[in-house]
Motif scaffolding. Structure first.
Motif, PDB file in Angstrom:
ATOM      1  N   ALA A 300       0.826  -1.210   0.000  1.00 51.12           N
ATOM      2  CA  ALA A 300       0.000   0.000   0.000  1.00 51.12           C
ATOM      3  C   ALA A 300       0.858   1.259   0.000  1.00 51.12           C
ATOM      4  CB  ALA A 300      -0.921  -0.011   1.220  1.00 51.12           C
ATOM      5  N   ILE A 301       1.918   1.288   0.800  1.00 52.77           N
ATOM      6  CA  ILE A 301       2.787   2.473   0.855  1.00 52.77           C
ATOM      7  C   ILE A 301       3.583   2.631  -0.441  1.00 52.77           C
ATOM      8  CG2 ILE A 301       4.794   3.484   2.001  1.00 52.77           C
ATOM      9  CD1 ILE A 301       3.716   2.416   4.638  1.00 52.77           C
ATOM     10  N   LEU A 302       4.116   1.534  -0.937  1.00 53.25           N
ATOM     11  CA  LEU A 302       4.894   1.613  -2.178  1.00 53.25           C
ATOM     12  C   LEU A 302       4.028   2.016  -3.370  1.00 53.25           C
ATOM     13  CD1 LEU A 302       7.163  -1.551  -1.770  1.00 53.25           C
ATOM     14  CD2 LEU A 302       7.910   0.842  -1.786  1.00 53.25           C
ATOM     15  N   ALA A 303       2.755   1.655  -3.340  1.00 51.21           N
ATOM     16  CA  ALA A 303       1.852   2.011  -4.448  1.00 51.21           C
ATOM     17  C   ALA A 303       1.639   3.514  -4.530  1.00 51.21           C
ATOM     18  CB  ALA A 303       0.510   1.295  -4.274  1.00 51.21           C
ATOM     19  N   GLY A 304       1.866   4.233  -3.423  1.00 56.48           N
ATOM     20  CA  GLY A 304       1.656   5.682  -3.419  1.00 56.48           C
ATOM     21  C   GLY A 304       2.906   6.481  -3.704  1.00 56.48           C
ATOM     22  N   GLY A 305       4.001   5.809  -4.049  1.00 51.01           N
ATOM     23  CA  GLY A 305       5.250   6.529  -4.278  1.00 51.01           C
ATOM     24  C   GLY A 305       5.682   6.486  -5.725  1.00 51.01           C
ATOM     25  N   THR A 306       6.946   6.855  -5.950  1.00 53.53           N
ATOM     26  CA  THR A 306       7.531   6.841  -7.304  1.00 53.53           C
ATOM     27  C   THR A 306       8.823   6.042  -7.269  1.00 53.53           C
ATOM     28  OG1 THR A 306       8.640   8.947  -6.831  1.00 53.53           O
ATOM     29  CG2 THR A 306       6.534   9.029  -8.016  1.00 53.53           C
ATOM     30  N   ASP A 307       9.105   5.346  -8.375  1.00 51.35           N
ATOM     31  CA  ASP A 307      10.290   4.491  -8.433  1.00 51.35           C
ATOM     32  C   ASP A 307      11.535   5.301  -8.777  1.00 51.35           C
ATOM     33  OD1 ASP A 307      10.224   4.971 -11.161  1.00 51.35           O
ATOM     34  OD2 ASP A 307       9.120   3.113 -11.593  1.00 51.35           O
ATOM     35  N   GLY A 310      11.156   7.846 -11.396  1.00 51.26           N
ATOM     36  CA  GLY A 310      10.105   8.838 -11.208  1.00 51.26           C
ATOM     37  C   GLY A 310       8.742   8.368 -11.663  1.00 51.26           C
ATOM     38  N   GLY A 311       8.622   7.100 -12.029  1.00 49.20           N
ATOM     39  CA  GLY A 311       7.350   6.590 -12.511  1.00 49.20           C
ATOM     40  C   GLY A 311       6.498   6.006 -11.392  1.00 49.20           C
ATOM     41  N   THR A 312       5.206   5.867 -11.693  1.00 52.14           N
ATOM     42  CA  THR A 312       4.276   5.261 -10.733  1.00 52.14           C
ATOM     43  C   THR A 312       4.418   3.743 -10.790  1.00 52.14           C
ATOM     44  OG1 THR A 312       2.732   7.091 -11.037  1.00 52.14           O
ATOM     45  CG2 THR A 312       1.862   5.058 -10.066  1.00 52.14           C
ATOM     46  N   PRO A 313       4.495   3.053  -9.632  1.00 51.79           N
ATOM     47  CA  PRO A 313       4.656   1.594  -9.618  1.00 51.79           C
ATOM     48  C   PRO A 313       3.530   0.883 -10.361  1.00 51.79           C
ATOM     49  CG  PRO A 313       5.044   2.509  -7.442  1.00 51.79           C
ATOM     50  CD  PRO A 313       4.469   3.623  -8.258  1.00 51.79           C
ATOM     51  N   THR A 314       3.891  -0.138 -11.080  1.00 44.36           N
ATOM     52  CA  THR A 314       2.898  -0.942 -11.806  1.00 44.36           C
ATOM     53  C   THR A 314       2.798  -2.354 -11.236  1.00 44.36           C
ATOM     54  OG1 THR A 314       4.593  -1.603 -13.400  1.00 44.36           O
ATOM     55  CG2 THR A 314       3.256   0.327 -13.945  1.00 44.36           C
ATOM     56  N   ALA A 341       9.559   2.092  -4.806  1.00 40.92           N
ATOM     57  CA  ALA A 341       9.049   3.478  -4.826  1.00 40.92           C
ATOM     58  C   ALA A 341       9.425   4.187  -3.533  1.00 40.92           C
ATOM     59  CB  ALA A 341       7.534   3.463  -5.034  1.00 40.92           C
ATOM     60  N   PHE A 342      10.682   4.645  -3.449  1.00 44.58           N
ATOM     61  CA  PHE A 342      11.162   5.318  -2.248  1.00 44.58           C
ATOM     62  C   PHE A 342      10.776   6.797  -2.220  1.00 44.58           C
ATOM     63  CE2 PHE A 342      14.979   2.273  -1.405  1.00 44.58           C
ATOM     64  CZ  PHE A 342      14.075   1.327  -0.937  1.00 44.58           C
ATOM     65  N   GLY A 343      10.496   7.371  -3.363  1.00 43.31           N
ATOM     66  CA  GLY A 343      10.179   8.795  -3.419  1.00 43.31           C
ATOM     67  C   GLY A 343       8.701   9.057  -3.617  1.00 43.31           C
ATOM     68  N   GLN A 344       8.374  10.371  -3.714  1.00 43.01           N
ATOM     69  CA  GLN A 344       6.990  10.780  -3.988  1.00 43.01           C
ATOM     70  C   GLN A 344       6.972  11.865  -5.077  1.00 43.01           C
ATOM     71  OE1 GLN A 344       5.191  11.841  -0.227  1.00 43.01           O
ATOM     72  NE2 GLN A 344       4.741   9.690   0.275  1.00 43.01           N
ATOM     73  N   GLY A 345       7.946  11.773  -6.026  1.00 45.81           N
ATOM     74  CA  GLY A 345       7.966  12.677  -7.172  1.00 45.81           C
ATOM     75  C   GLY A 345       8.711  13.949  -6.958  1.00 45.81           C
ATOM     76  N   ASP A 346       9.610  14.008  -5.936  1.00 49.13           N
ATOM     77  CA  ASP A 346      10.337  15.249  -5.653  1.00 49.13           C
ATOM     78  C   ASP A 346      11.791  15.207  -6.087  1.00 49.13           C
ATOM     79  OD1 ASP A 346       8.088  16.363  -4.524  1.00 49.13           O
ATOM     80  OD2 ASP A 346       8.520  15.540  -2.535  1.00 49.13           O
ATOM     81  N   GLY A 347      12.140  14.382  -7.036  1.00 50.84           N
ATOM     82  CA  GLY A 347      13.501  14.390  -7.556  1.00 50.84           C
ATOM     83  C   GLY A 347      14.301  13.172  -7.140  1.00 50.84           C
ATOM     84  N   PRO A 348      15.547  13.090  -7.652  1.00 52.55           N
ATOM     85  CA  PRO A 348      16.394  11.914  -7.429  1.00 52.55           C
ATOM     86  C   PRO A 348      16.670  11.620  -5.952  1.00 52.55           C
ATOM     87  CG  PRO A 348      17.262  13.261  -9.195  1.00 52.55           C
ATOM     88  CD  PRO A 348      16.173  14.064  -8.557  1.00 52.55           C
ATOM     89  N   GLY A 349      16.796  12.620  -5.108  1.00 51.60           N
ATOM     90  CA  GLY A 349      17.119  12.393  -3.693  1.00 51.60           C
ATOM     91  C   GLY A 349      15.906  12.255  -2.804  1.00 51.60           C
ATOM     92  N   ASP A 350      14.750  12.124  -3.385  1.00 56.81           N
ATOM     93  CA  ASP A 350      13.503  12.058  -2.614  1.00 56.81           C
ATOM     94  C   ASP A 350      13.413  10.727  -1.849  1.00 56.81           C
ATOM     95  OD1 ASP A 350      11.018  12.392  -1.580  1.00 56.81           O
ATOM     96  OD2 ASP A 350       9.945  12.082  -3.464  1.00 56.81           O
TER      97      ASP A 350
END
Length: 454
Positions: A300-307, A310-314, A341-350
């Protein structure tokens, strides 16, 4: 001639006593053998009321049925406690081993996630986290496999126990039939053999035994269900449970009547049913519940992040079969470290989504299988502690049951067992008695010869 007859009666009685004593000595090491004693009485009707010798009334089997019943009762207790302790020891090792320990696995997984906080884009850290995630799946799988193996073992033993009970009941019924045919002259060895068969039955189930006036016994379970009435034996049947085919049900069939059995049946069979229906099913339910909670929360948490791109997990990180969560949980085929999906769309260090993943370590969940609300790691530790406590109690119970059985055996032996010192003394006494009666016969012969010579 009366003196000669009296001497002969004494000689015959002494020989009977020597034979009984010899038989006791020969069978001293035979388990369950009850010592025998020759019963004698004085014969009246001699000259001037002085008596006419001695007669053998029979051979008495020394047995106290209260002590025998206590021995059967403690045998059932040992059968129950030994099986219970065995299974609790196994399940404690299953959950407590380092290779299976979910708490330790969670610590390792969250430690690898913490290592990625500073450099969430570093592929090496991501790969480490993915490896720990795969290891978590394997831990759940291993526990599930071990619990299922234990269940299969129990099911096999339940079937084998039912067959053994049926066999023992048939044997006891045959003993009853032989005893009925013997009338009032029942061989002591036959009674010993029947008691031994009943003791074997008592190890499997808790029983109550009543003896009829003709020497036959009736046997029932502690709750009253009939197992044996004279020469008619019940039959235990094992069939799959309609509500859960993985489990079996045990039923007693006596004539046209049927009685279901549960964990209250006692003995080793009762222990298997009790452990299976309570502790084992609870352990399996908890392992499944924890696996689903773990997988669902991470997904559930990983589904709300970005890989990493920077893409949405599939794809979900974990997949499992809802009908067998812990046994099937694994990292999804083809899932790579870049897809985390460690980030939420805020760049490489997110690392904002990574922080939410790490927070799962302290998040509390309600686990209905063991009725606790706590973190995943603490829930597992709680389960391990519970099983450890039950295992220690099972060990204490087995030690106590064995101690009670030893006391019952000692009490039985003091009454029915063969005391070699006592039998040695008896041999001397009966030998001297035989020799003395032979002297009486010799004296009678001398007197008779004196009369003839005159």
């Amino acid at each position: 001639m009366s003196m000669l007859n009296i001497g002969m009666s004494g000689l015959t009685s002494s020989m009977a006593a020597l034979n009984a004593t010899s038989n006791n000595v020969a069978n001293a090491m035979v388990p369950g053998y009850s010592r025998q004693q020759v019963m004698m009485s004085s014969v009246g009707g001699g000259i001037y009321g002085s008596g006419a010798g001695v007669q053998v009334d029979g051979v008495r089997r020394i047995s106290d049925q209260y002590e025998v019943a206590q021995l059967w009762n403690t045998t059932s207790g040992v059968g129950y406690a030994r099986v219970t302790n065995s299974y609790y020891s196994q399940v404690e090792q299953i959950f407590g081993s380092k290779g299976n320990n979910i708490s330790y696995g969670l610590d390792q997984l969250f430690a690898s996630l913490n290592s990625s906080l500073e450099q969430p884009s570093d592929i090496a850290y991501r790969q480490g986290a993915l490896s720990e995630a795969k290891a978590m799946g394997q831990r759940f799988n291993s526990i599930s496999h071990s619990l299922n193996s234990q269940l299969s073992q129990i099911e096999g033993q339940i079937g084998a126990s039912a067959k053994e009970i049926n066999s023992q009941l048939e044997s006891i019924a045959k003993f009853n039939q032989e005893i009925q045919r013997s009338g009032t002259d029942i061989p002591a060895s036959l009674l010993d053999a029947r008691d031994a068969a009943i003791d074997d039955l008592a190890q499997l189930v808790d029983i109550r035994v009543t003896e009829e006036s003709n020497g036959m016994v009736n046997i029932s379970l502690a709750q009253g269900q009939p197992l044996l009435s004279g020469t008619t034996a019940s039959t235990l049947e094992v069939k799959p449970d309609p509500s859960n085919p993985a489990l079996s049900t045990v039923t007693i069939k006596f004539g046209d009547s049927s009685f279901p059995l549960d964990e209250n049946v006692g003995g080793s069979l009762g222990a298997m049913l009790d452990y299976r229906d309570n502790s084992l099913l609870e352990s399996m339910a908890f392992n499944d519940e924890l696996a689903m909670t773990f997988a669902d929360e991470f997904n559930a948490i990983l589904a709300g992040g970005t890989d990493l791109n920077g893409g949405t997990p599939t794809q979900d990180l974990f997949t499992y079969d809802p009908n067998n969560p812990a046994g099937s949980i694994k990292v999804t085929e083809g899932f790579t470290a870049e897809m985390l999906a460690f980030g939420q769309g805020d760049g490489p260090g997110d690392n904002s989504n990574l922080k939410e993943l790490i927070e799962l370590a302290n998040t509390e969940f309600t686990f209905g299988s063991i009725d606790v609300t706590t973190s995943m790691g603490d829930a597992y530790s709680s389960m391990v502690g519970k099983l450890g406590s039950e295992s220690r109690q099972a060990q204490v119970s087995e030690d106590t049951a064995i101690s009670l059985q030893m006391e019952a055996q000692a009490q039985w032996a003091s009454t029915s067992g063969v005391n070699m010192d006592e039998e040695a003394v008896n041999l001397i006494i009966y030998q001297q008695s035989y020799q003395a009666n032979a002297k009486v016969i010799a004296t009678a012969d001398q007197l008779f010869q004196t009369i003839v010579n005159i």
